[in-house]
Scaffold this active site. Sequence first.
Site, PDB file in Angstrom:
ATOM      1  N   LYS A   1       0.837  -1.210   0.000  1.00 27.60           N
ATOM      2  CA  LYS A   1       0.000   0.000   0.000  1.00 27.60           C
ATOM      3  C   LYS A   1       0.865   1.251   0.000  1.00 27.60           C
ATOM      4  O   LYS A   1       0.680   2.178  -0.788  1.00 27.60           O
ATOM      5  CB  LYS A   1      -0.925   0.033   1.214  1.00 27.60           C
ATOM      6  N   ASN A   2       1.842   1.304   0.913  1.00 29.20           N
ATOM      7  CA  ASN A   2       2.627   2.526   1.086  1.00 29.20           C
ATOM      8  C   ASN A   2       3.679   2.752   0.008  1.00 29.20           C
ATOM      9  O   ASN A   2       4.390   3.741   0.029  1.00 29.20           O
ATOM     10  CB  ASN A   2       3.256   2.555   2.484  1.00 29.20           C
TER      11      ASN A   2
ATOM     12  N   ARG B   1      -4.949  10.779   4.527  1.00 28.31           N
ATOM     13  CA  ARG B   1      -3.917  11.803   4.689  1.00 28.31           C
ATOM     14  C   ARG B   1      -2.890  11.769   3.570  1.00 28.31           C
ATOM     15  O   ARG B   1      -2.329  12.772   3.153  1.00 28.31           O
ATOM     16  CB  ARG B   1      -3.145  11.570   5.981  1.00 28.31           C
TER      17      ARG B   1
ATOM     18  N   CYS C   1      -4.884  12.804  12.915  1.00 32.02           N
ATOM     19  CA  CYS C   1      -5.624  11.541  12.817  1.00 32.02           C
ATOM     20  C   CYS C   1      -5.518  10.820  14.148  1.00 32.02           C
ATOM     21  O   CYS C   1      -4.859  11.300  15.071  1.00 32.02           O
ATOM     22  CB  CYS C   1      -5.124  10.700  11.655  1.00 32.02           C
TER      23      CYS C   1
ATOM     24  N   ARG D   1       0.320  14.763  13.283  1.00 27.33           N
ATOM     25  CA  ARG D   1       0.900  14.539  11.955  1.00 27.33           C
ATOM     26  C   ARG D   1       0.969  15.795  11.088  1.00 27.33           C
ATOM     27  O   ARG D   1       0.358  15.868  10.017  1.00 27.33           O
ATOM     28  CB  ARG D   1       0.173  13.409  11.244  1.00 27.33           C
ATOM     29  N   PRO D   2       1.738  16.803  11.477  1.00 27.63           N
ATOM     30  CA  PRO D   2       1.856  18.012  10.666  1.00 27.63           C
ATOM     31  C   PRO D   2       2.556  17.716   9.332  1.00 27.63           C
ATOM     32  O   PRO D   2       3.134  16.648   9.160  1.00 27.63           O
ATOM     33  CB  PRO D   2       2.727  18.919  11.540  1.00 27.63           C
ATOM     34  N   VAL D   3       2.483  18.650   8.376  1.00 29.38           N
ATOM     35  CA  VAL D   3       3.169  18.485   7.084  1.00 29.38           C
ATOM     36  C   VAL D   3       4.160  19.639   6.848  1.00 29.38           C
ATOM     37  O   VAL D   3       4.474  19.972   5.708  1.00 29.38           O
ATOM     38  CB  VAL D   3       2.150  18.385   5.922  1.00 29.38           C
ATOM     39  N   ASP D   4       4.658  20.214   7.944  1.00 31.60           N
ATOM     40  CA  ASP D   4       5.568  21.371   7.819  1.00 31.60           C
ATOM     41  C   ASP D   4       6.809  21.035   7.001  1.00 31.60           C
ATOM     42  O   ASP D   4       7.319  21.876   6.256  1.00 31.60           O
ATOM     43  CB  ASP D   4       5.964  21.856   9.220  1.00 31.60           C
ATOM     44  N   GLN D   5       7.292  19.804   7.085  1.00 33.07           N
ATOM     45  CA  GLN D   5       8.501  19.444   6.341  1.00 33.07           C
ATOM     46  C   GLN D   5       8.231  19.377   4.829  1.00 33.07           C
ATOM     47  O   GLN D   5       9.106  19.686   4.016  1.00 33.07           O
ATOM     48  CB  GLN D   5       9.039  18.090   6.837  1.00 33.07           C
TER      49      GLN D   5
ATOM     50  N   ASP E   1       4.471   0.717  12.371  1.00 33.37           N
ATOM     51  CA  ASP E   1       3.291   0.043  11.818  1.00 33.37           C
ATOM     52  C   ASP E   1       3.194  -1.416  12.235  1.00 33.37           C
ATOM     53  O   ASP E   1       2.245  -2.100  11.859  1.00 33.37           O
ATOM     54  CB  ASP E   1       3.285   0.148  10.287  1.00 33.37           C
TER      55      ASP E   1
ATOM     56  N   ILE F   1       7.467   7.257  17.294  1.00 36.20           N
ATOM     57  CA  ILE F   1       7.130   7.987  16.061  1.00 36.20           C
ATOM     58  C   ILE F   1       5.844   8.810  16.208  1.00 36.20           C
ATOM     59  O   ILE F   1       5.808   9.997  15.882  1.00 36.20           O
ATOM     60  CB  ILE F   1       6.990   7.010  14.870  1.00 36.20           C
TER      61      ILE F   1
ATOM     62  N   ARG G   1      -8.562  -0.525   4.658  1.00 34.38           N
ATOM     63  CA  ARG G   1      -7.717   0.495   4.050  1.00 34.38           C
ATOM     64  C   ARG G   1      -6.339  -0.053   3.709  1.00 34.38           C
ATOM     65  O   ARG G   1      -5.665   0.453   2.816  1.00 34.38           O
ATOM     66  CB  ARG G   1      -7.546   1.688   4.993  1.00 34.38           C
TER      67      ARG G   1
HETATM   68  C1  EPZ Z   1       4.185   7.070   6.608  1.00 31.73           C
HETATM   69  O1  EPZ Z   1       3.377   8.133   7.147  1.00 31.73           O
HETATM   70  C2  EPZ Z   1       3.251   5.864   6.451  1.00 31.73           C
HETATM   71  N1  EPZ Z   1       2.182   6.209   5.544  1.00 31.73           N
HETATM   72  C3  EPZ Z   1       2.679   5.482   7.818  1.00 31.73           C
HETATM   73  O2  EPZ Z   1       1.914   4.279   7.662  1.00 31.73           O
HETATM   74  C4  EPZ Z   1       3.821   5.163   8.762  1.00 31.73           C
HETATM   75  O3  EPZ Z   1       3.305   4.935  10.052  1.00 31.73           O
HETATM   76  C5  EPZ Z   1       4.798   6.362   8.833  1.00 31.73           C
HETATM   77  O4  EPZ Z   1       5.245   6.721   7.515  1.00 31.73           O
HETATM   78  C6  EPZ Z   1       6.026   6.054   9.664  1.00 31.73           C
HETATM   79  O5  EPZ Z   1       6.680   4.929   9.203  1.00 31.73           O
HETATM   80  C7  EPZ Z   1       2.416   6.158   4.199  1.00 31.73           C
HETATM   81  O6  EPZ Z   1       3.491   5.862   3.719  1.00 31.73           O
HETATM   82  C8  EPZ Z   1       1.265   6.490   3.308  1.00 31.73           C
HETATM   83  P1  EPZ Z   1       6.195  10.434   8.659  1.00 31.73           P
HETATM   84  P2  EPZ Z   1       3.941   9.635   7.159  1.00 31.73           P
HETATM   85  O7  EPZ Z   1       6.073  11.712   7.908  1.00 31.73           O
HETATM   86  O8  EPZ Z   1       4.799   9.863   5.980  1.00 31.73           O
HETATM   87  C9  EPZ Z   1       6.517  13.854  12.001  1.00 31.73           C
HETATM   88  C10 EPZ Z   1       0.074   2.844   7.878  1.00 31.73           C
HETATM   89  O9  EPZ Z   1      -0.343   2.275   8.891  1.00 31.73           O
HETATM   90  N2  EPZ Z   1       6.402  14.816  10.889  1.00 31.73           N
HETATM   91  O10 EPZ Z   1       7.352   9.572   8.349  1.00 31.73           O
HETATM   92  O11 EPZ Z   1       2.778  10.522   7.384  1.00 31.73           O
HETATM   93  C11 EPZ Z   1       5.236  13.014  12.177  1.00 31.73           C
HETATM   94  O12 EPZ Z   1       4.272  13.681  12.932  1.00 31.73           O
HETATM   95  C12 EPZ Z   1       0.515   4.316   7.963  1.00 31.73           C
HETATM   96  O13 EPZ Z   1       0.171   2.323   6.759  1.00 31.73           O
HETATM   97  C13 EPZ Z   1       6.403  16.165  11.168  1.00 31.73           C
HETATM   98  O14 EPZ Z   1       6.494  16.582  12.324  1.00 31.73           O
HETATM   99  O15 EPZ Z   1       4.845   9.615   8.478  1.00 31.73           O
HETATM  100  C14 EPZ Z   1       5.788  11.762  12.852  1.00 31.73           C
HETATM  101  O16 EPZ Z   1       5.904  11.978  14.219  1.00 31.73           O
HETATM  102  C15 EPZ Z   1       0.158   4.942   9.269  1.00 31.73           C
HETATM  103  N3  EPZ Z   1       6.312  17.043  10.133  1.00 31.73           N
HETATM  104  C16 EPZ Z   1       7.157  11.608  12.196  1.00 31.73           C
HETATM  105  O17 EPZ Z   1       7.504  12.884  11.663  1.00 31.73           O
HETATM  106  C17 EPZ Z   1       6.198  16.627   8.820  1.00 31.73           C
HETATM  107  O18 EPZ Z   1       6.087  17.459   7.911  1.00 31.73           O
HETATM  108  C18 EPZ Z   1       7.229  10.570  11.075  1.00 31.73           C
HETATM  109  O19 EPZ Z   1       6.128  10.765  10.230  1.00 31.73           O
HETATM  110  C19 EPZ Z   1       6.186  15.241   8.560  1.00 31.73           C
HETATM  111  C20 EPZ Z   1       6.293  14.350   9.606  1.00 31.73           C
END
Ligand code: EPZ
Length: 423
Positions: free
Chosen positions: A22-23, A92, A116, A121-125, A306, A328, A399
Amino acid sequence: MDVIRIRGGKQLQGKIRVSGAKNAALPILCATLLSDGESILRNVPALKDIETTGELLRVLGRNVMVDPPLVRVAGGPEANPEAPYELVKQMRASVLVLGPLVARYGRAKVSLPGGCQIGSRPVDQHLKGLEALGATIRLSNGYIHAECKRLRGAEVVFDMPTVTGTENIMMAAALAKGRTTLVNCAREPEVEELGRVLNKMGARVDGAGTDVIHIEGRDELDPFDHAIISDRIETGTYMVAAAAAGGDVLLENAPLEDLEAVVSKLRATGVEVGREGDCVRIRRDPDRPLRPVDVMTAPHPGFPTDMQAQFMVLMCLARGTSRIVETIFENRFMHVPELRRMGAEIDTDGHTAHVHGGRPLSGAKVMATDLRASASLVIAGLLATEGETEVLRVYHLDRGYEYMERKLAQLGADTVRIKGQPG
Ligand code: EPZ
């Protein structure tokens, strides 16, 4: 709403095939926006999130045919770089259209994903990365507005390894002018897979899968035809299910090399894991007690967040106490109260859970709260030797898991889906 009903206490025997990841499929589907030609994805799992992404690409003006394991995406008459709230709120990962849209069309309007169940889960990066490539970002009325006539290569240093953040900027950089360097990247196999596809499209991506990625952008990119990798989290989930229920299971098409952290923890509990031809074999004699093992989640190649919920259920079986630390996401113990309803003894304090194993679980009605929590409740149902378990709100499970109750039944479990239940 569908419910999955489980009668536990049965060992698992036999062979099942692991589906596509999926991912990996989600970002690669978004990468189709970078070219107008027809792109083809193979080995795509039949999941709700795939349908939602197909819907999103149609709204963005693409011609899309979703018929898992095959998906075809081609340019449409009218491009419309706007991803509406109604779709983004369902998934998301829709934010992954942001980079490709601004790179391909010079502008994008994408609903800002809210928090969620598992965290804010911010997207600032993601936004920081696009700004570094020259985009102007504005947030208003719940939407991200990004604009840039032509992105240009730059260096981006992520504050933390972010999976979709890395993927979003990789896709944007593939159509940017010049060279981009991404530092402190996520190293997940799905990121590496996206790098492979972008190279097939004509971009020059080096280092995907490591913490530093270099991308030479192109003025135009070609469509692709690609069969995606297998799902390591689905693989890990069935490994834990086999270890928990006991038995002897073969997983076909399983990416063992992407699961080293999980395999080493499983072996530490006393479970046998090995390769058998093109399969992975998991064996556990149910009469042999499991050892408690401590786990701390971390970015790849560390122990995947996960897999945390599923592994916690296994530790409910172990003779003794294990410590599970979630690093995480700030709210990823939603499965704990439901497991306690089945008789588990788990103490939580912030990011740490202590699982006092060795007590039998009993069947109960339990509520799924997010994708991986729902998988853990299904595994707990396999263990419950007394009473039936009913997992409610399995739309969470759908999902990310293709026909989970059927695959488990193929291994001898008593798992059925009951459609249209109140819940
Ligand atoms: C991906 O989510 C996966 N989703 C998630 O899988 C998985 O849990 C996660 O990576 C961690 O491995 C997909 O690939 C679609 P991150 P993602 O950005 O990219 C913080 C599942 O069950 N962060 O790596 O959203 C964030 O809050 C799902 O299949 C910021 O602060 O995760 C977290 O604490 C759930 N700012 C950490 O970084 C940002 O701009 C890692 O999140 C981005 C992230």
